[in-house]
Write a protein that holds these residues in place. Structure first.
Motif, mmCIF file in Angstrom:
data_model
loop_
_atom_site.group_PDB
_atom_site.id
_atom_site.type_symbol
_atom_site.label_atom_id
_atom_site.label_comp_id
_atom_site.label_asym_id
_atom_site.label_seq_id
_atom_site.Cartn_x
_atom_site.Cartn_y
_atom_site.Cartn_z
ATOM 1 N N SER A 105 0.976 -0.971 -0.259
ATOM 2 C CA SER A 105 -0.254 0.021 -0.031
ATOM 3 C C SER A 105 0.676 1.203 0.508
ATOM 4 O O SER A 105 0.430 2.532 -0.338
ATOM 5 N N LYS A 106 2.304 0.926 0.198
ATOM 6 C CA LYS A 106 3.359 2.334 0.242
ATOM 7 C C LYS A 106 3.842 2.420 -1.449
ATOM 8 O O LYS A 106 3.581 1.669 -1.858
ATOM 9 N N ARG A 107 3.389 4.000 -1.521
ATOM 10 C CA ARG A 107 3.669 3.973 -2.693
ATOM 11 C C ARG A 107 5.310 4.303 -3.269
ATOM 12 O O ARG A 107 5.526 4.391 -4.961
ATOM 13 N N TRP A 108 5.880 4.784 -2.108
ATOM 14 C CA TRP A 108 7.067 4.571 -2.675
ATOM 15 C C TRP A 108 8.121 2.747 -2.823
ATOM 16 O O TRP A 108 9.047 2.788 -3.449
ATOM 17 N N ASP A 109 6.735 2.050 -2.579
ATOM 18 C CA ASP A 109 7.537 0.409 -2.526
ATOM 19 C C ASP A 109 7.377 0.128 -4.533
ATOM 20 O O ASP A 109 8.218 -0.473 -4.969
ATOM 21 N N TYR A 110 6.926 1.365 -5.297
ATOM 22 C CA TYR A 110 6.349 0.813 -6.673
ATOM 23 C C TYR A 110 7.056 1.368 -7.580
ATOM 24 O O TYR A 110 7.890 2.422 -7.321
ATOM 25 N N ASN A 111 7.821 0.594 -8.285
ATOM 26 C CA ASN A 111 8.692 1.122 -8.960
ATOM 27 C C ASN A 111 8.123 2.032 -10.622
ATOM 28 O O ASN A 111 8.683 2.507 -11.361
ATOM 29 N N TYR A 112 7.258 1.292 -11.132
ATOM 30 C CA TYR A 112 6.833 2.255 -12.755
ATOM 31 C C TYR A 112 5.659 2.779 -12.267
ATOM 32 O O TYR A 112 4.313 1.795 -11.588
ATOM 33 N N TRP A 113 5.254 3.771 -13.001
ATOM 34 C CA TRP A 113 3.666 4.569 -12.571
ATOM 35 C C TRP A 113 3.579 4.640 -14.565
ATOM 36 O O TRP A 113 3.677 5.608 -15.087
ATOM 37 N N GLY A 114 1.469 4.620 -14.544
ATOM 38 C CA GLY A 114 1.605 5.560 -15.617
ATOM 39 C C GLY A 114 0.794 6.743 -15.451
ATOM 40 O O GLY A 114 1.498 6.858 -14.533
ATOM 41 N N GLN A 115 0.779 7.162 -16.699
ATOM 42 C CA GLN A 115 0.189 8.859 -16.589
ATOM 43 C C GLN A 115 -0.894 9.042 -15.946
ATOM 44 O O GLN A 115 -1.706 10.704 -15.536
ATOM 45 N N GLY A 116 -1.447 8.546 -15.528
ATOM 46 C CA GLY A 116 -2.885 8.677 -14.761
ATOM 47 C C GLY A 116 -3.832 9.329 -15.592
ATOM 48 O O GLY A 116 -3.918 9.314 -16.686
ATOM 49 N N THR A 117 -5.242 9.089 -15.222
ATOM 50 C CA THR A 117 -6.530 8.793 -16.489
ATOM 51 C C THR A 117 -8.000 9.934 -15.236
ATOM 52 O O THR A 117 -7.329 9.195 -13.980
ATOM 53 N N GLN A 118 -8.142 10.778 -15.263
ATOM 54 C CA GLN A 118 -9.098 11.389 -14.797
ATOM 55 C C GLN A 118 -9.868 10.907 -14.304
ATOM 56 O O GLN A 118 -11.101 10.954 -15.174
ATOM 57 N N VAL A 119 -10.884 11.278 -13.065
ATOM 58 C CA VAL A 119 -11.915 10.485 -12.372
ATOM 59 C C VAL A 119 -13.020 11.852 -11.789
ATOM 60 O O VAL A 119 -12.026 12.458 -10.681
ATOM 61 N N THR A 120 -13.628 12.370 -12.403
ATOM 62 C CA THR A 120 -14.850 13.312 -12.179
ATOM 63 C C THR A 120 -16.291 12.915 -11.709
ATOM 64 O O THR A 120 -16.793 12.097 -12.199
ATOM 65 N N VAL A 121 -16.053 12.860 -10.557
ATOM 66 C CA VAL A 121 -17.752 13.053 -9.560
ATOM 67 C C VAL A 121 -18.576 13.515 -9.120
ATOM 68 O O VAL A 121 -18.177 14.422 -8.621
ATOM 69 N N SER A 122 -19.592 14.114 -10.118
ATOM 70 C CA SER A 122 -20.136 15.053 -9.567
ATOM 71 C C SER A 122 -21.744 15.090 -9.001
ATOM 72 O O SER A 122 -22.129 13.898 -8.849
ATOM 73 N N SER A 123 -22.364 15.571 -7.988
ATOM 74 C CA SER A 123 -22.532 15.530 -6.656
ATOM 75 C C SER A 123 -24.008 16.214 -7.451
ATOM 76 O O SER A 123 -24.371 16.710 -8.533
#
Length: 123
Positions: A105-123
């Motif tokens: 669960s620790k981000r510093w344990d991971y070596n490779y990352w993607g660029q990310g994808t935006q999730v937006t939840v409207s109320s």
């Protein structure tokens, strides 16, 4: 290893999305994988992780019962099924691969990352 996320978008409260993370390379099956998210002005936080085999998973408390991580070794893809979405789930979601060790669960344990994808939840 290259990771490419997809599946993000805009959804109303209570809706669902399925994020995908496609990985390059034949060693995908040897990597524990994780999903993290980062909201504006906040640190990147852990969401879910899955073991190499897919037999073990771990979800952070705030998403338990709503989100499910899974993987398909034949497709070199890890998924995050998100149901009952809330506005506080709004963030950029990243997948990550860990080269050594078990799922974490620790981000510093991971070596490779993607660029990310935006999730937006409207109320």
């Amino acid at each position: 290893v290259q990771l490419v996320e997809s599946g993000g978008g805009l959804v109303q409260t209570g809706g669902s999305l399925r994020l995908s993370c496609a990985a390059s390379g034949r060693t995908f099956r040897s990597y524990p994988m994780g999903w993290f998210r980062q909201a504006p002005g906040k640190e990147r936080e852990f969401v879910a992780a899955i073991s190499r085999s897919g037999d073990s998973t771990y979800h952070t408390e705030s998403v338990k019962g709503r989100f499910t991580i899974s993987r398909d070794g034949d497709k070199n893809t890890v998924y995050l099924q998100m149901n009952s979405l809330k506005p506080e789930d709004t963030a950029v979601y990243y997948c990550a691969a860990r080269e050594y060790g078990t799922m974490s669960s620790k981000r510093w344990d991971y070596n490779y990352w993607g660029q990310g994808t935006q999730v937006t939840v409207s109320s």
